[in-house]
Scaffold this motif. Structure first.
Motif, PDB file in Angstrom:
ATOM      1  N   ARG A  89       5.328 -22.661   3.624  1.00 47.97           N
ATOM      2  CA  ARG A  89       5.507 -21.484   2.763  1.00 47.97           C
ATOM      3  C   ARG A  89       4.210 -21.176   2.028  1.00 47.97           C
ATOM      4  O   ARG A  89       3.527 -22.088   1.550  1.00 47.97           O
ATOM      5  CB  ARG A  89       6.615 -21.734   1.738  1.00 47.97           C
ATOM      6  N   TYR A  90       3.892 -19.903   1.946  1.00 44.60           N
ATOM      7  CA  TYR A  90       2.711 -19.486   1.187  1.00 44.60           C
ATOM      8  C   TYR A  90       2.967 -19.723  -0.296  1.00 44.60           C
ATOM      9  O   TYR A  90       4.013 -19.342  -0.823  1.00 44.60           O
ATOM     10  CB  TYR A  90       2.413 -18.005   1.406  1.00 44.60           C
ATOM     11  N   ASP A  91       2.000 -20.320  -0.952  1.00 48.97           N
ATOM     12  CA  ASP A  91       2.142 -20.583  -2.382  1.00 48.97           C
ATOM     13  C   ASP A  91       1.236 -19.698  -3.230  1.00 48.97           C
ATOM     14  O   ASP A  91       1.061 -19.930  -4.416  1.00 48.97           O
ATOM     15  CB  ASP A  91       1.867 -22.056  -2.686  1.00 48.97           C
ATOM     16  N   ASP A  92       0.673 -18.663  -2.601  1.00 52.71           N
ATOM     17  CA  ASP A  92      -0.289 -17.822  -3.315  1.00 52.71           C
ATOM     18  C   ASP A  92       0.001 -16.328  -3.145  1.00 52.71           C
ATOM     19  O   ASP A  92      -0.912 -15.512  -3.126  1.00 52.71           O
ATOM     20  CB  ASP A  92      -1.710 -18.141  -2.861  1.00 52.71           C
ATOM     21  N   VAL A  93       1.273 -15.947  -3.060  1.00 53.25           N
ATOM     22  CA  VAL A  93       1.637 -14.548  -2.809  1.00 53.25           C
ATOM     23  C   VAL A  93       1.697 -13.771  -4.120  1.00 53.25           C
ATOM     24  O   VAL A  93       2.325 -14.198  -5.092  1.00 53.25           O
ATOM     25  CB  VAL A  93       2.981 -14.454  -2.062  1.00 53.25           C
ATOM     26  N   ILE A  94       1.042 -12.619  -4.103  1.00 56.76           N
ATOM     27  CA  ILE A  94       1.050 -11.692  -5.234  1.00 56.76           C
ATOM     28  C   ILE A  94       1.807 -10.452  -4.791  1.00 56.76           C
ATOM     29  O   ILE A  94       1.560  -9.919  -3.706  1.00 56.76           O
ATOM     30  CB  ILE A  94      -0.386 -11.317  -5.649  1.00 56.76           C
ATOM     31  N   VAL A  95       2.727  -9.999  -5.619  1.00 55.98           N
ATOM     32  CA  VAL A  95       3.519  -8.802  -5.339  1.00 55.98           C
ATOM     33  C   VAL A  95       2.963  -7.664  -6.191  1.00 55.98           C
ATOM     34  O   VAL A  95       2.814  -7.816  -7.410  1.00 55.98           O
ATOM     35  CB  VAL A  95       5.015  -9.028  -5.662  1.00 55.98           C
ATOM     36  N   ILE A  96       2.673  -6.534  -5.544  1.00 57.22           N
ATOM     37  CA  ILE A  96       2.112  -5.368  -6.234  1.00 57.22           C
ATOM     38  C   ILE A  96       2.949  -4.150  -5.871  1.00 57.22           C
ATOM     39  O   ILE A  96       3.111  -3.838  -4.691  1.00 57.22           O
ATOM     40  CB  ILE A  96       0.629  -5.148  -5.844  1.00 57.22           C
ATOM     41  N   TRP A  97       3.454  -3.466  -6.892  1.00 57.13           N
ATOM     42  CA  TRP A  97       4.261  -2.267  -6.651  1.00 57.13           C
ATOM     43  C   TRP A  97       3.399  -1.134  -6.114  1.00 57.13           C
ATOM     44  O   TRP A  97       2.208  -1.058  -6.405  1.00 57.13           O
ATOM     45  CB  TRP A  97       4.921  -1.799  -7.945  1.00 57.13           C
ATOM     46  N   VAL A  98       4.036  -0.252  -5.345  1.00 56.51           N
ATOM     47  CA  VAL A  98       3.406   0.968  -4.845  1.00 56.51           C
ATOM     48  C   VAL A  98       4.300   2.147  -5.200  1.00 56.51           C
ATOM     49  O   VAL A  98       5.480   1.974  -5.521  1.00 56.51           O
ATOM     50  CB  VAL A  98       3.150   0.904  -3.323  1.00 56.51           C
ATOM     51  N   GLU A  99       3.754   3.332  -5.112  1.00 53.02           N
ATOM     52  CA  GLU A  99       4.482   4.543  -5.496  1.00 53.02           C
ATOM     53  C   GLU A  99       5.625   4.870  -4.539  1.00 53.02           C
ATOM     54  O   GLU A  99       6.679   5.328  -4.965  1.00 53.02           O
ATOM     55  CB  GLU A  99       3.507   5.720  -5.580  1.00 53.02           C
ATOM     56  N   SER A 100       5.407   4.648  -3.242  1.00 53.24           N
ATOM     57  CA  SER A 100       6.404   5.107  -2.278  1.00 53.24           C
ATOM     58  C   SER A 100       6.402   4.224  -1.026  1.00 53.24           C
ATOM     59  O   SER A 100       5.479   3.432  -0.807  1.00 53.24           O
ATOM     60  CB  SER A 100       6.101   6.550  -1.859  1.00 53.24           C
ATOM     61  N   GLU A 101       7.410   4.428  -0.207  1.00 54.30           N
ATOM     62  CA  GLU A 101       7.465   3.735   1.088  1.00 54.30           C
ATOM     63  C   GLU A 101       6.303   4.160   1.977  1.00 54.30           C
ATOM     64  O   GLU A 101       5.803   3.363   2.770  1.00 54.30           O
ATOM     65  CB  GLU A 101       8.800   4.010   1.780  1.00 54.30           C
ATOM     66  N   ASP A 102       5.866   5.417   1.849  1.00 54.61           N
ATOM     67  CA  ASP A 102       4.712   5.875   2.627  1.00 54.61           C
ATOM     68  C   ASP A 102       3.451   5.116   2.233  1.00 54.61           C
ATOM     69  O   ASP A 102       2.645   4.736   3.086  1.00 54.61           O
ATOM     70  CB  ASP A 102       4.499   7.377   2.449  1.00 54.61           C
ATOM     71  N   ASP A 103       3.262   4.909   0.927  1.00 58.60           N
ATOM     72  CA  ASP A 103       2.115   4.130   0.458  1.00 58.60           C
ATOM     73  C   ASP A 103       2.179   2.715   1.023  1.00 58.60           C
ATOM     74  O   ASP A 103       1.183   2.164   1.486  1.00 58.60           O
ATOM     75  CB  ASP A 103       2.097   4.059  -1.063  1.00 58.60           C
ATOM     76  N   LYS A 104       3.357   2.132   0.965  1.00 59.15           N
ATOM     77  CA  LYS A 104       3.550   0.776   1.479  1.00 59.15           C
ATOM     78  C   LYS A 104       3.211   0.712   2.968  1.00 59.15           C
ATOM     79  O   LYS A 104       2.464  -0.169   3.402  1.00 59.15           O
ATOM     80  CB  LYS A 104       4.994   0.339   1.239  1.00 59.15           C
ATOM     81  N   ALA A 105       3.759   1.645   3.736  1.00 59.33           N
ATOM     82  CA  ALA A 105       3.519   1.653   5.176  1.00 59.33           C
ATOM     83  C   ALA A 105       2.036   1.774   5.489  1.00 59.33           C
ATOM     84  O   ALA A 105       1.520   1.099   6.390  1.00 59.33           O
ATOM     85  CB  ALA A 105       4.307   2.785   5.841  1.00 59.33           C
ATOM     86  N   ALA A 106       1.324   2.612   4.750  1.00 62.74           N
ATOM     87  CA  ALA A 106      -0.105   2.792   4.995  1.00 62.74           C
ATOM     88  C   ALA A 106      -0.886   1.497   4.744  1.00 62.74           C
ATOM     89  O   ALA A 106      -1.871   1.224   5.424  1.00 62.74           O
ATOM     90  CB  ALA A 106      -0.653   3.916   4.121  1.00 62.74           C
ATOM     91  N   LEU A 107      -0.445   0.705   3.786  1.00 65.32           N
ATOM     92  CA  LEU A 107      -1.152  -0.532   3.461  1.00 65.32           C
ATOM     93  C   LEU A 107      -0.817  -1.689   4.402  1.00 65.32           C
ATOM     94  O   LEU A 107      -1.648  -2.565   4.623  1.00 65.32           O
ATOM     95  CB  LEU A 107      -0.857  -0.948   2.018  1.00 65.32           C
ATOM     96  N   VAL A 108       0.383  -1.712   4.940  1.00 67.24           N
ATOM     97  CA  VAL A 108       0.787  -2.869   5.752  1.00 67.24           C
ATOM     98  C   VAL A 108       0.739  -2.617   7.255  1.00 67.24           C
ATOM     99  O   VAL A 108       0.921  -3.548   8.039  1.00 67.24           O
ATOM    100  CB  VAL A 108       2.199  -3.378   5.358  1.00 67.24           C
ATOM    101  N   GLN A 109       0.478  -1.379   7.684  1.00 66.01           N
ATOM    102  CA  GLN A 109       0.543  -1.058   9.117  1.00 66.01           C
ATOM    103  C   GLN A 109      -0.534  -1.732   9.952  1.00 66.01           C
ATOM    104  O   GLN A 109      -0.318  -2.033  11.121  1.00 66.01           O
ATOM    105  CB  GLN A 109       0.513   0.446   9.330  1.00 66.01           C
ATOM    106  N   ASP A 110      -1.701  -1.972   9.389  1.00 62.64           N
ATOM    107  CA  ASP A 110      -2.802  -2.594  10.131  1.00 62.64           C
ATOM    108  C   ASP A 110      -2.626  -4.114  10.110  1.00 62.64           C
ATOM    109  O   ASP A 110      -2.622  -4.719   9.032  1.00 62.64           O
ATOM    110  CB  ASP A 110      -4.123  -2.201   9.482  1.00 62.64           C
TER     111      ASP A 110
END
Length: 167
Positions: A89-110
């Motif tokens: 298990r990763y012990d160094d995960v940081i969670v950061i909110w985004v404005e929308s699902e589109d923003d999220k998709a743009a950041l995680v797609q690559d």
């Protein structure tokens, strides 16, 4: 090749992801902000936003909140975020909110992006990043992401005031 925000696969937060009325114009990366981001930057940037309260999550991890709403927090190891080769298990995960699902998709797609998500976070407007991969973005890029996280969780009046002061 280093993954960078502002590339076609990862648009600039304030430009291509400007789906919110809250965004600021993109600025050029220069000086000290062009250096690789570090965990200390997450703490400094999140704490520097107005009206921030730092709560203590489990096991003593900081949770940055505005108006009682989290916008950045350090996650404890969970079964949904793990190394595919070792199962650890990763012990160094940081969670950061985004404005929308589109923003999220743009950041995680690559797949080369340091940002990711898990099934646990489906439908949740946030991205995950391992502290060990923060250096793949610049401090300025991290600042934009944390500012956008704060803006996505702050009240409309607090967001408007902050934006008026930073235009």
């Amino acid at each position: 090749m280093r993954w960078m925000l502002g590339t076609p696969a990862a648009p600039c937060f304030s430009g291509s992801l400007a789906v919110s009325r809250r965004r600021l114009p993109c600025s050029a990366v220069s000086g000290r902000d062009a250096r690789p981001a570090r965990v200390d930057d997450v703490h400094e940037l999140a704490a520097s936003m107005p009206h921030v309260v730092v709560e203590t999550g489990a096991p003593g991890n900081p949770v940055y909140q505005v108006g009682g709403k989290s916008f950045v927090f350090f996650r404890n190891p969970r079964p949904d975020a793990f190394d595919a080769e070792t199962g650890e298990r990763y012990d160094d995960v940081i969670v950061i909110w985004v404005e929308s699902e589109d923003d999220k998709a743009a950041l995680v797609q690559d797949p080369d992006s340091p940002f990711f998500t898990t099934d646990h976070f489906n439908g949740h407007r946030s991205v995950l990043v391992r502290a060990s991969r923060l250096g793949e973005v610049t401090r300025e890029e991290l600042a934009e992401l944390i500012q956008d996280a704060w803006l996505s969780r702050a009240s409309n009046s607090r967001a408007a005031t902050w934006l008026a002061e930073h235009r």
